[in-house]
Structure formats: structure tokens, C-alpha cells
Design an enzyme around this catalytic site. Structure first.
Site, PDB file in Angstrom:
ATOM      1  N   SER A  15       0.820  -1.222   0.000  1.00  0.00           N
ATOM      2  CA  SER A  15       0.000   0.000   0.000  1.00  0.00           C
ATOM      3  C   SER A  15       0.850   1.266   0.000  1.00  0.00           C
ATOM      4  CB  SER A  15      -0.941   0.006   1.211  1.00  0.00           C
ATOM      5  OG  SER A  15      -0.227  -0.129   2.424  1.00  0.00           O
ATOM      6  N   ASP A 181      -0.902   8.239   8.837  1.00  0.00           N
ATOM      7  CA  ASP A 181      -1.749   7.476   9.749  1.00  0.00           C
ATOM      8  C   ASP A 181      -0.953   6.531  10.638  1.00  0.00           C
ATOM      9  OD1 ASP A 181      -0.868   5.675   7.899  1.00  0.00           O
ATOM     10  OD2 ASP A 181      -2.836   4.964   7.277  1.00  0.00           O
ATOM     11  N   HIS A 184       1.442   4.792   6.657  1.00  0.00           N
ATOM     12  CA  HIS A 184       1.550   5.280   5.279  1.00  0.00           C
ATOM     13  C   HIS A 184       2.132   6.694   5.267  1.00  0.00           C
ATOM     14  CE1 HIS A 184      -1.789   2.253   5.104  1.00  0.00           C
ATOM     15  NE2 HIS A 184      -0.970   1.800   4.171  1.00  0.00           N
TER      16      HIS A 184
END
Length: 279
Positions: A15, A181, A184
Site C-alpha cells: 500500500s 496514519d 503510510h
């Protein structure tokens, strides 16, 4: 028909790579796509929730492409999840991770021995926000990334060290303040990665520097980001057009979600990924 094939750059990882095209966070992948505009096509092959084992399963069929000049590879964030956690199926041991990364490098090298590669270490994490992840564990995977790079003569962008490294890279370390967060990258973290990659490409692979790179002067307005499935705050009752659909809707996801792979366990993810797209 012209025989010309535009050069390709592929970003491959989890991600952290998938969200590298996020405009709200000034993603490093979007920055590279801008830098390479009209010179090369930058493809995002980031898959949220994937570890290096999943990546190794899909690299040959879903990541390799014609006229590939540069691959930027970043795994380790999910591999380092604590064993025994609810996300345990993400966990990959450090030796297994090291072997997977070496095999991924070989897959690209077998595809085209002349292409260039960069490995990115997984960044630190904020364990207060992600109790099942800790920077002391992630650091071991960052070290394994360095070891693979050194052993296989692949450049490494190290997100843990600031300054000039033995390979001549000038980088700036990622801190928890650079995370959106806790895991990320936020705008400042993305800027560090983008700046580091441009410096590394310019010094190590000058033949891959765009002939006429663009330097944007206007920051585009922010859009809802994919992970939140958010939509603009416009309602039909206000007389305005109905809300735009989330960017996650419409075209299907490329390759299965990580949760689908976890449901099958260690025995099934290879079959699921191998068979995907056959029908």
C-alpha cells in the site's frame, strides 16, 4: 503501425506504493509520473496488504512489461507484522523475506538484464497507532533490504538514514511525523521519498533522467482518496449534481484484495494469484 514502444517505469510493492499516486498526500509515485511525462510511462503496481510472498507470486504475470527501463520495489511493511497477530497471515520471516526479495530482483533481471532497479526500505512505523507493528521489527526488514541490494548490486533508497551513504545516495530519513496514519506516508514523507529517488536516479542512472522534466507550479485541488471510499460533500437535495462515485468504484481492482488471500491461508494464496485473470 509504428514499432516505437515508450519506455516504462514500474512501481511495485504494497500500500505504500499503491498510495504513492494519492494527490492529497503529494504521492511520490505521482511526482515521478509528472517528472517522466512525455518521456516514460510510470505504472503503479502497488497492492495494499501484500507481502513479499504475494509479490513474488504476481511479479512475472502482472508486473513485468515491455520496454521496462526501471523498477522501484518496496515491500516489508506487511512482512514485519507480528506473528500471532490477527493479521498473522501477512507475516513473513526475515530470512524468507530476504529470499523473496532476491527472487523478485532475479525475475526483473531475467526479464531484461539491462534494466535498472531500486529497492526502497520499508519506513518506520508509529506503534502507538499500529500496536501490531513496531519499528524495531521493521528495522530488521530494512536491514534485509540493504543486504539484498548489496549482494545483488541493486541500488537502495534507505528511509532510515540521513546523509550520504556508501552508494553515494543523499537521503533524508523518514520519521513518524512524516506518516499520515502511523504507517503510510504523508506529504512530507512522500516528498522525502520523491526527492531521494530523483537524486538517486540522477546520480546513478543519468541515462534515465527525462530530457525535459516538468516542474509543476500549481498544486491541483485535492480529491477523495481511495482508502476512505469518500465522496464530495454535495447532495442532490441541494440542487447541485449528485455526488461523484468514489475512485474505488467502477473499474475492478487489479488482483485480489489481501483479505481474500488471507482467507485461503498459506496453502491457497499461490493458487488464487496464479489463477487470477484466467477466466
Amino acid at each position: 503501425m509504428s514499432s516505437y514502444s515508450r519506455p516504462s517505469v514500474v512501481l511495485f510493492g504494497d500500500s505504500i506504493t499503491q498510495y504513492s499516486f494519492c494527490r492529497e498526500q503529494r504521492g511520490w509515485g505521482a511526482g515521478l509520473a509528472d517528472w517522466y511525462q512525455r518521456s516514460a510511462d510510470v505504472f503503479n503496481r502497488g497492492f495494499g496488504g501484500y507481502n513479499s510472498s504475494y509479490g513474488l507470486c504476481v511479479v512475472k504475470k502482472h508486473v513485468l512489461m515491455p520496454n521496462l527501463k526501471l523498477a522501484i520495489i518496496c515491500f516489508g511493511a506487511n512482512d514485519s507484522v507480528a506473528k500471532g497477530d490477527a493479521e498473522e497471515n501477512m507475516h513473513v520471516s526475515v530470512p524468507h523475506y530476504r529470499s523473496n526479495m532476491a527472487s523478485i530482483v532475479l525475475a526483473f533481471r531475467d526479464h531484461d538484464p539491462s534494466m535498472r532497479m531500486i529497492l526502497i526500505t520499508p519506513p518506520p512505523v508509529d506503534s502507538e497507532k499500529w500496536p501490531n507493528r513496531h519499528s524495531t521489527r521493521t528495522a530488521a526488514y530494512a536491514q534485509a533490504t540493504r543486504e539484498v541490494g548489496e549482494a545483488m548490486e541493486v541500488k537502495v533508497l534507505d528511509l532510515w538514514q540521513t546523509g550520504e551513504h556508501a552508494s553515494g545516495i543523499v537521503a533524508e530519513a523518514i520519521t513518524t511525523a512524516d506518516l499520515s496514519d502511523g504507517i503510510h506516508l504523508g506529504p512530507s514523507g512522500n516528498e522525502k521519498v520523491y526527492t531521494g529517488l530523483r537524486a538517486l536516479i540522477s546520480t546513478s542512472f543519468p541515462e534515465l533522467v527525462p530530457a525535459d522534466p516538468c516542474t509543476p507550479t500549481v498544486t491541483p485541488p485535492s480529491l477523495p482518496i481511495c482508502p476512505s471510499h469518500a465522496t464530495p460533500s454535495i447532495t442532490a437535495s441541494s440542487g447541485a449534481p449528485p455526488p461523484l462515485p468514489s475512485r474505488c468504484q467502477g473499474l475492478p481492482l487489479h488482483l485480489p484484495r489481501w483479505s481474500t488471500l488471507q482467507e485461503g491461508g498459506d496453502q491457497d494464496y499461490s493458487r488464487i494469484l496464479t489463477d487470477w485473470g484466467e477466466s
